[in-house]
Design a protein around this motif. Structure first.
Motif, PDB file in Angstrom:
ATOM      1  N   LEU A  13     -35.804 -67.500  23.878  1.00 23.99           N
ATOM      2  CA  LEU A  13     -36.734 -68.481  24.765  1.00 23.99           C
ATOM      3  C   LEU A  13     -38.259 -67.914  24.383  1.00 23.99           C
ATOM      4  CD1 LEU A  13     -36.042 -66.731  28.566  1.00 23.99           C
ATOM      5  CD2 LEU A  13     -35.400 -68.733  27.867  1.00 23.99           C
ATOM      6  N   ARG A  14     -38.445 -69.619  24.355  1.00 23.78           N
ATOM      7  CA  ARG A  14     -39.493 -70.040  23.451  1.00 23.78           C
ATOM      8  C   ARG A  14     -40.817 -70.198  24.374  1.00 23.78           C
ATOM      9  NH1 ARG A  14     -35.112 -71.258  20.886  1.00 23.78           N
ATOM     10  NH2 ARG A  14     -35.332 -70.749  18.392  1.00 23.78           N
ATOM     11  N   ASP A  15     -40.736 -69.883  25.614  1.00 18.20           N
ATOM     12  CA  ASP A  15     -42.203 -70.815  26.146  1.00 18.20           C
ATOM     13  C   ASP A  15     -42.073 -69.689  27.202  1.00 18.20           C
ATOM     14  OD1 ASP A  15     -39.180 -70.899  27.607  1.00 18.20           O
ATOM     15  OD2 ASP A  15     -39.588 -73.021  28.313  1.00 18.20           O
ATOM     16  N   ASP A  17     -44.212 -66.819  29.824  1.00 19.99           N
ATOM     17  CA  ASP A  17     -45.099 -66.636  29.654  1.00 19.99           C
ATOM     18  C   ASP A  17     -46.069 -64.831  29.119  1.00 19.99           C
ATOM     19  OD1 ASP A  17     -45.476 -63.889  32.029  1.00 19.99           O
ATOM     20  OD2 ASP A  17     -43.688 -65.068  32.554  1.00 19.99           O
ATOM     21  N   SER A  18     -47.190 -65.044  28.889  1.00 19.62           N
ATOM     22  CA  SER A  18     -47.589 -63.999  28.305  1.00 19.62           C
ATOM     23  C   SER A  18     -47.225 -62.310  28.701  1.00 19.62           C
ATOM     24  CB  SER A  18     -49.472 -64.032  28.643  1.00 19.62           C
ATOM     25  OG  SER A  18     -50.127 -63.590  29.768  1.00 19.62           O
ATOM     26  N   TYR A  21     -44.166 -62.102  27.485  1.00 19.14           N
ATOM     27  CA  TYR A  21     -43.277 -62.114  26.245  1.00 19.14           C
ATOM     28  C   TYR A  21     -44.352 -60.243  25.651  1.00 19.14           C
ATOM     29  CZ  TYR A  21     -44.867 -62.859  21.302  1.00 19.14           C
ATOM     30  OH  TYR A  21     -45.303 -62.802  19.968  1.00 19.14           O
TER      31      TYR A  21
END
Length: 282
Positions: A13-15, A17-18, A21
């Motif tokens: 998953l590259r998108d 939220d901070s 992440y």
């Protein structure tokens, strides 16, 4: 198409939220991030539905309350994809398939062996097809070892068990486990379930594993009678309920998403006729 950092069983998953992440970086172990929830499901309509569906069916083809819960869990995960995420090597992944695993004891005896059953679901499935998979798996497990158990039996005979363990954990963490292992290991599934109610036990909470990719564990307890009260605190009625408990990796989503998902699962268990349609059609 598979991209850099994707795994054979999931997409990176590259998108995110901070917050989602950062959380795996700060809290890298799944077992340090367990959240616990429980729920009582009214099953009077469910039991009546099962009774009607089982009329004229052979014993080995019958619906079960456990089958309804498994189907509801699979449909909920299919419809609510954040539940089908996992974290490995501090990265978040979206699993490619939807699947469930549970243990089958070959007989109700202390010395009886346990085997592992695994169910796969797609948008073409419904309650009928999921229950058939469950019944087929149980019949097979009663007389045969599953592939995961057969592999463990082989590994047990090999030398250098500590080295084998280290290599397996490294491969698991980096997504290099063979597809044959991923396809049979219950802890490489969307959800693992256990049916304590079948042996007369109440619900407890099962831990998650740092091994594998499983982010959700469901315990099915026994049926009990529960008193319901009106707004003034007076006894209103007594209903039969099934008690469920959930252990989830809180890093894969948030409380609002989990809560909404559990309400969906509850609705499906209480109204199993909703699952007669294909998952894609609901």
């Amino acid at each position: 198409m598979r991209h850099f950092r994707d795994r054979s069983d999931a997409k990176y998953l590259r998108d995110l939220d901070s917050m989602h992440y950062i959380m795996p970086l700060i809290f890298p172990n799944r077992c340090d991030n367990e959240a616990y929830m429980s729920m009582d499901v009214v099953i009077e309509n469910t039991e009546e539905f099962i009774r009607k569906q089982n009329e004229g069916r052979k014993e080995e083809d019958r619906y079960s309350i456990f089958g309804v819960v498994i189907a509801a869990a699979l449909q909920t995960i299919y419809k609510r994809p954040q539940l089908n995420r996992f974290i490995a090597n501090v990265n978040m992944y979206q699993r490619n398939g939807v699947n469930a695993a549970f243990v089958v004891k070959k007989s109700l005896a202390d010395e009886a062996e346990e085997t592992l059953a695994r169910i796969e679901a797609t948008g073409e499935d419904n309650l009928e097809s999921i229950q058939k998979q469950i019944n087929d798996q149980i019949r097979s497990c009663k007389v045969n070892d599953d592939q995961s158990t057969e592999s463990m039996n082989i590994i047990q005979k090999l030398p250098f068990k500590k080295l084998i363990g280290r290599l397996a954990r490294w491969a698991d963490r980096h997504g290099w486990m063979p597809k044959s292992v991923i396809a049979t290991d219950p802890y490489q599934c969307s959800v693992v379930l256990t049916n304590l109610g079948s042996i007369g036990m109440s619900i407890g909470y099962h831990h998650l594993m740092n091994w594998g990719t499983n982010s959700i564990f469901i315990v099915v307890g026994k049926k009990v009678n529960k008193v319901f009260y009106d707004n003034d605190g007076n006894v209103k009625e007594t209903k039969k309920v099934l008690r469920l408990s959930f252990t989830v990796d809180e890093r894969i989503s948030d409380g609002f998403y989990f809560g909404k998902s559990l309400r969906m699962l509850k609705k499906l268990v209480e109204n199993p006729e909703l699952m007669l349609a294909k998952f894609d059609e609901n």
